[in-house]
Design a protein around this motif. Structure first.
Motif, mmCIF file in Angstrom:
data_model
loop_
_atom_site.group_PDB
_atom_site.id
_atom_site.type_symbol
_atom_site.label_atom_id
_atom_site.label_comp_id
_atom_site.label_asym_id
_atom_site.label_seq_id
_atom_site.Cartn_x
_atom_site.Cartn_y
_atom_site.Cartn_z
ATOM 1 N N UNK A 2 4.410 -24.108 3.771
ATOM 2 C CA UNK A 2 3.699 -25.573 4.307
ATOM 3 C C UNK A 2 4.479 -26.238 4.671
ATOM 4 N N UNK A 3 4.262 -27.632 4.002
ATOM 5 C CA UNK A 3 5.236 -28.670 4.669
ATOM 6 C C UNK A 3 6.258 -29.002 3.902
ATOM 7 N N UNK A 4 6.379 -28.743 2.318
ATOM 8 C CA UNK A 4 7.525 -28.724 1.530
ATOM 9 C C UNK A 4 7.848 -27.124 1.317
ATOM 10 N N UNK A 5 7.905 -26.399 2.483
ATOM 11 C CA UNK A 5 8.589 -24.944 2.181
ATOM 12 C C UNK A 5 7.710 -23.698 1.361
ATOM 13 N N UNK A 6 7.052 -24.511 0.735
ATOM 14 C CA UNK A 6 6.306 -23.451 -0.133
ATOM 15 C C UNK A 6 5.250 -22.370 0.782
ATOM 16 N N UNK A 7 5.460 -21.346 -0.366
ATOM 17 C CA UNK A 7 4.853 -20.006 0.311
ATOM 18 C C UNK A 7 3.096 -19.980 0.419
ATOM 19 N N UNK A 8 2.801 -20.100 1.543
ATOM 20 C CA UNK A 8 1.519 -19.964 1.709
ATOM 21 C C UNK A 8 0.887 -18.547 1.802
ATOM 22 N N UNK A 9 0.998 -17.598 2.650
ATOM 23 C CA UNK A 9 1.426 -15.816 2.559
ATOM 24 C C UNK A 9 2.877 -15.697 2.837
ATOM 25 N N UNK A 10 2.407 -13.833 2.301
ATOM 26 C CA UNK A 10 3.680 -13.528 2.699
ATOM 27 C C UNK A 10 3.019 -12.310 3.520
ATOM 28 N N UNK A 11 4.120 -11.424 4.209
ATOM 29 C CA UNK A 11 3.758 -10.276 4.367
ATOM 30 C C UNK A 11 4.452 -8.965 3.208
ATOM 31 N N UNK A 12 4.561 -9.424 2.356
ATOM 32 C CA UNK A 12 5.315 -8.444 1.687
ATOM 33 C C UNK A 12 3.960 -8.585 0.572
ATOM 34 N N UNK A 13 3.396 -9.683 0.577
ATOM 35 C CA UNK A 13 2.073 -9.527 -0.680
ATOM 36 C C UNK A 13 1.197 -8.470 0.208
ATOM 37 N N UNK A 14 1.264 -7.708 1.199
ATOM 38 C CA UNK A 14 0.188 -6.820 1.936
ATOM 39 C C UNK A 14 0.756 -5.627 2.407
ATOM 40 N N UNK A 15 1.412 -5.145 1.725
ATOM 41 C CA UNK A 15 2.286 -4.124 2.241
ATOM 42 C C UNK A 15 1.324 -2.820 2.882
ATOM 43 N N UNK A 16 2.082 -2.138 4.209
ATOM 44 C CA UNK A 16 0.741 -1.151 4.862
ATOM 45 C C UNK A 16 1.875 0.201 3.931
ATOM 46 N N UNK A 17 2.735 1.096 5.234
ATOM 47 C CA UNK A 17 2.715 2.380 4.151
ATOM 48 C C UNK A 17 4.505 2.533 3.714
ATOM 49 N N UNK A 18 5.088 0.914 4.292
ATOM 50 C CA UNK A 18 6.599 0.906 3.575
ATOM 51 C C UNK A 18 7.182 -0.477 2.850
ATOM 52 N N UNK A 19 7.581 -0.029 1.988
ATOM 53 C CA UNK A 19 8.337 -1.136 1.163
ATOM 54 C C UNK A 19 9.397 -1.286 1.564
ATOM 55 N N UNK A 20 10.105 -2.370 1.689
ATOM 56 C CA UNK A 20 11.483 -3.017 1.260
ATOM 57 C C UNK A 20 12.785 -2.967 0.034
ATOM 58 N N UNK A 21 13.896 -3.208 0.446
ATOM 59 C CA UNK A 21 14.508 -3.860 -1.083
ATOM 60 C C UNK A 21 14.291 -5.441 -0.949
ATOM 61 N N UNK A 22 13.710 -5.745 -2.036
ATOM 62 C CA UNK A 22 13.842 -7.160 -2.586
ATOM 63 C C UNK A 22 12.227 -7.081 -2.469
ATOM 64 N N UNK A 23 11.094 -6.429 -2.013
ATOM 65 C CA UNK A 23 10.122 -6.228 -1.798
ATOM 66 C C UNK A 23 9.537 -5.923 -3.301
ATOM 67 N N UNK A 24 8.627 -6.070 -4.069
ATOM 68 C CA UNK A 24 7.299 -4.920 -4.734
ATOM 69 C C UNK A 24 5.995 -4.759 -4.513
ATOM 70 N N UNK A 25 5.754 -4.121 -5.747
ATOM 71 C CA UNK A 25 4.622 -2.841 -5.331
ATOM 72 C C UNK A 25 3.676 -3.222 -5.794
ATOM 73 N N UNK A 26 2.895 -4.259 -6.919
ATOM 74 C CA UNK A 26 2.567 -4.446 -8.244
ATOM 75 C C UNK A 26 1.426 -3.451 -8.541
ATOM 76 N N UNK A 27 1.232 -4.134 -9.232
ATOM 77 C CA UNK A 27 0.149 -2.636 -10.178
ATOM 78 C C UNK A 27 -1.539 -2.756 -9.664
ATOM 79 N N UNK A 28 -1.633 -2.011 -8.975
ATOM 80 C CA UNK A 28 -3.361 -2.473 -8.067
ATOM 81 C C UNK A 28 -3.200 -1.700 -7.233
#
Length: 868
Positions: A140-166
């Protein structure tokens, strides 16, 4: 002189335009930007954005190369590895576009039709960032995160990415669509499943170490290995320690194996894989293929089976046998209930992947009883029987591979269900077909052709006579006089389902003997077609001019709609004045019977499956059809259940088909009180968000196991917060509006008090919280604040974070609740309650009329438009 200056200026502008359109951007791009593969084809294979140091790039590419399908991907540059894909199930051509606007990212095909987009955002987008971890972020205009691809993983995660319960990873097929394997993170483990069947758990792997019994919050990888973490990442619950690496990925492979790899030069080196034994992967050797573990596993077929064709794969029975399909599959499962069922025995020393992770359906039974259990269940495709304990395991829904096992050598016997072919003889007789041909009478070879000829001639005369009689009967009934030529032509629309004669349906329903439902448009009867298919026949009555129009619309629209969570229209009848619809039969009836009835309580997983199925069906109606279909009467009575509580939506055929322009013109109220959205009574536009509201009300009823407007005993509202059990007090009853009660418990974080007390602690607070938060988001007073059904599916599946209910937009529930309290205090019967709850309907000179928008929905399920 001016003209000479003009030419270089235009040329410079053209050069700048080419550079901008074809060059890659670093780190950021900004709204009103679009890109296609064709536009950036000369720049690193379609890349339009790179991270600051060039470690990752965003590109529209064709990863499969052999197919002309393009996807928006994030790619690790050095290894050319795709780590995330946006439009997995909706590819575009080289001319399709990615668009960045203030509303987010969207992808459209070459004709401009949208195929994927980010969800609704809380504020406008100012920039799109690709960072050095490979995370694509909308700011957003304050550099706050509105959406991240890390929150919608497909078949891969990388270092720094979390895969939460559920949440979960899902495998990718060769065409880049979503596959059948999933890695799911539970609150205690990481679990691999194939079509819902578990085949591996991280905690059981020899390389994994359990460090604590804390509840898992997420999975991650780092320089030291793979971890399941709790207590905000401060406690390691389960870990796999690996050699130090600065770049590592964890991936669910298309084969079904979960791997962790580190980068070595430009190649990935596998450090960990689960299952370690390839033979534990469900479909490693195809359906009923036999896997033998070795340095590299080998595949063969069990005795009495042979390799199938390239299309079917796996192994198929020898002789005149065929493998069955579950009644939950697209193949009609009614064939499994025929008497012509046999069991092909597997040799000792064979086992099945699911046996380790499932309990026997019966203990201490004999083999015949175990086989009988399978024969009576069309979802059962085979059994394993343990001699020593008499344990009976069933193989359900889908058949995977068999594997050779040392532990099952002398105790476990497997049997695969098979359908007997044209020959009624048993399996041992079919092993050698040549023996049968030797004993076949020679006279039969001569007589059979002549017998068949005379039989065909007789059958032809019979059909000719019946057709003449049928035509005379139609004329006698005024068939051709009752319909104009235009009406008749309307029923021959290309793509319509099968057309039945009225006499056929009379026979199928035994002269409409078994009534299974009724409504404002007619009655529904159970029937059996000549091929033994069980159907539901809906007989339309009181057919006026509008009724004919509705009927034509229904068969024209839903005849071409096919979705796993929508009741299928198999055919219709338009003969004389008769109008009938033939639907697939749903053997468990409607949801209200299972949810509110006195039978066995629905378990929480069953409720989740029902909610997901219903949400997927509505999502398809809203956005998967050529024309948007709004149901307008979503309620438990219109959600039908099949085996394993597969939910299918019914009665959507008479709904209005709306375009955006038409929706504001749709003002005729229809639906059921208790599920009606506020816009029905405020003259607001009716849209798909109207169905979303009704779905939210159904979701709350799934939580409580009661009608939202039912009179409740006092103990029902005093469940213990720790276990959801009943309080001993039962001092009386009250008319309680459950949506308001759910809102109050949400505000206090006391979710277990909302759960159906009959579950007796078999549900967690987190599971109930998911349902309640999704439901409250659905019932916002303002339609614009309600999520769409695709987003709801994502939230229920765990792929999209749960929404936060807007309390201000839920304040209208408090007015409704006040009406219920007043009605409960007055206690003067239904008529008096109606006066309190519906003052605008029952107003008298001495009655205070209140705003209808505050009181429209709290009467129990009474029809406004009439049931269908």
């Amino acid at each position: 002189m001016g003209s000479f200056l003009f030419i270089p200026t235009v040329f410079l502008l053209f050069v700048l335009l080419v550079l901008v359109s074809g060059g890659s951007f670093s780190e950021f791009i900004y709204p009103n930007f679009s890109a296609s593969h064709f536009q950036f084809v000369d720049n690193a294979g379609g890349a339009f954005l790179s991270s600051r140091n060039g470690t990752f790039k965003a590109a529209i590419v064709n990863p499969g190369a052999e197919q002309p399908n393009f996807y928006l991907c994030i790619i690790h540059v050095a290894s050319n590895t795709v780590i995330w894909t946006a439009n997995r199930n909706a590819s575009i051509s080289a001319s399709g576009k990615m668009n960045l606007t203030a509303k987010g990212v969207s992808i459209s095909d070459e004709d401009g039709n949208p195929v994927w987009s980010t969800p609704s955002l809380k504020s406008p987008v100012s920039a799109l960032l690709l960072n050095e971890m490979g995370n694509l972020i909308l700011l957003d205009q304050f550099n706050g995160s509105l959406w991240e691809s890390f929150h919608y993983p497909t078949d891969t995660i990388v270092i720094g990415q979390h895969l939460p319960v559920g949440s979960f990873l899902s495998s990718t097929r060769s065409n880049f669509s979503i596959g059948d394997y999933r890695l799911i993170i539970s609150d205690s483990d990481a679990i691999l499943q194939w079509l819902g069947q578990t085949y591996w758990e991280l905690s059981m792997d020899t390389n994994a170490y359990t460090n604590s019994n804390y509840i898992v919050e997420y999975m991650s990888i780092d320089r030291t290995g793979l971890h399941l973490l709790g207590r905000n990442g401060t406690v390691v619950v389960i870990q796999v320690l690996l050699s130090s690496s600065d770049l590592r990925i964890a991936k669910l492979e298309s084969s079904g194996q979960f791997t962790v790899k580190s980068l070595s030069g430009t190649d990935w080196k596998q450090e960990f894989g689960g299952p370690a034994d390839d033979c534990q992967i469900p479909l490693v050797c195809g359906r009923v293929g036999l896997c033998t573990a070795s340095t590299s596993h080998t595949c063969s077929c069990p005795a009495s089976f042979h390799a199938g064709s390239e299309d079917t794969g796996g192994c198929v029975p020898s002789g005149s046998f065929s493998l069955p399909f579950s009644c939950n599959s697209t193949i009609n499962g009614s064939q499994l209930n025929s008497p012509a069922i046999s069991y092909i025995r597997l040799d000792y020393g064979m086992d099945y992947f699911a046996n380790v992770f499932s309990e026997p359906v019966k203990y201490g039974v004999n083999l015949s009883t175990c086989q009988a259990l399978c024969s009576s269940d069309c979802t059962c495709l085979g059994i394993f029987y343990e001699n020593s304990s008499g344990s009976c395991y069933t193989l359900k829904d889908e058949l995977g591979s068999i594997f050779v096992s040392n532990t099952a050598k002398n105790d476990l016997l497997g049997y695969i269900k098979a359908l007997v072919g044209s020959s009624p003889s048993n399996f041992s007789d079919n092993k050698n077909p040549s023996n049968q041909s030797k004993n076949f009478p020679v006279a039969a070879l001569v007589l059979l052709p002549f017998s068949g000829f005379f039989l065909l001639v007789a059958l032809g005369f019979l059909l000719w006579g019946r057709r003449r009689q049928s035509k005379k009967k139609e004329i006698k009934l005024g068939h051709f006089g009752s319909l104009s030529s235009g009406d008749m032509d309307a029923f021959y629309i290309p793509g319509l389902p099968k057309r039945f004669d009225y006499e056929e349906l009379e026979v199928a329903t035994d002269d409409f003997k078994t009534l299974i439902g009724s409504g404002g448009f007619g009655a529904v009867y159970k029937g059996v077609l000549p091929d033994k298919t069980v159907v539901a026949v809906k007989k339309i009555i009181n057919l006026g001019v509008q009724g004919k129009k509705d009927f034509c619309s229904e068969i024209a629209v839903i005849g071409n709609i096919h979705h796993a969570n929508l009741v299928k229209l198999k055919g219709f009848c338009a003969q004389g004045r008769q109008r009938l619809l033939v639907y697939e039969y749903m053997n468990r009836g409607s949801l209200d019977r299972s949810l509110f009835g006195s039978g066995p309580v629905l378990e929480w997983q069953e409720r989740l499956d029902i909610a997901l199925g219903t949400a997927r069906g509505l999502a398809y109606l809203h956005s998967g059809c050529e024309q948007k279909i709004i149901h307008c009467d979503v309620k438990p009575e219109n959600i039908l259940l099949h085996d394993h509580f597969q939910a299918k939506i019914s009665d959507f055929g008479l709904s209005k088909l709306l375009t955006t322009e038409q929706s504001s013109l749709f003002t005729t109220m229809r639906g059921t009180r208790g599920y009606l959205a506020p816009e029905w009574l405020t003259n607001s536009a009716i849209s798909e968000k109207t169905d979303v509201y009704s779905f939210g009300m159904v979701l709350l009823e799934l939580v409580s196991g009661r009608k939202n407007t039912l009179r409740l005993q006092s103990h029902s509202l005093n469940n213990s917060s720790s276990g959801g059990g009943q309080s001993s007090s039962s001092s009386g009853s009250a008319l309680v509006y459950f949506p308001l009660f759910a809102l109050e418990m949400h505000e206090q974080g006391r979710y277990l008090e909302l759960a159906d007390w009959r579950l007796e602690g078999r549900v967690t607070s987190e599971e109930v919280e998911k349902f309640v938060r999704v439901a409250l988001c659905c019932v916002h007073e303002e339609p614009a604040l309600r999520p769409n059904m695709n987003t709801i599916v994502g939230m229920l599946e765990g792929g999209i974070p749960l929404g936060r209910p807007n309390l201000q937009s839920l304040n209208f529930l408090r007015f409704i609740g006040r009406g219920f309290t007043e009605a409960s205090m007055i206690e003067r019967g239904t008529e008096q309650i109606d006066r309190v709850l519906y003052p605008e309907v029952n107003a008298s000179p001495t009655t205070t009329t209140m705003d209808s928008r505050n009181y429209f929905s709290y009467v129990s399920s009474q029809q406004v438009s009439g049931p269908r």
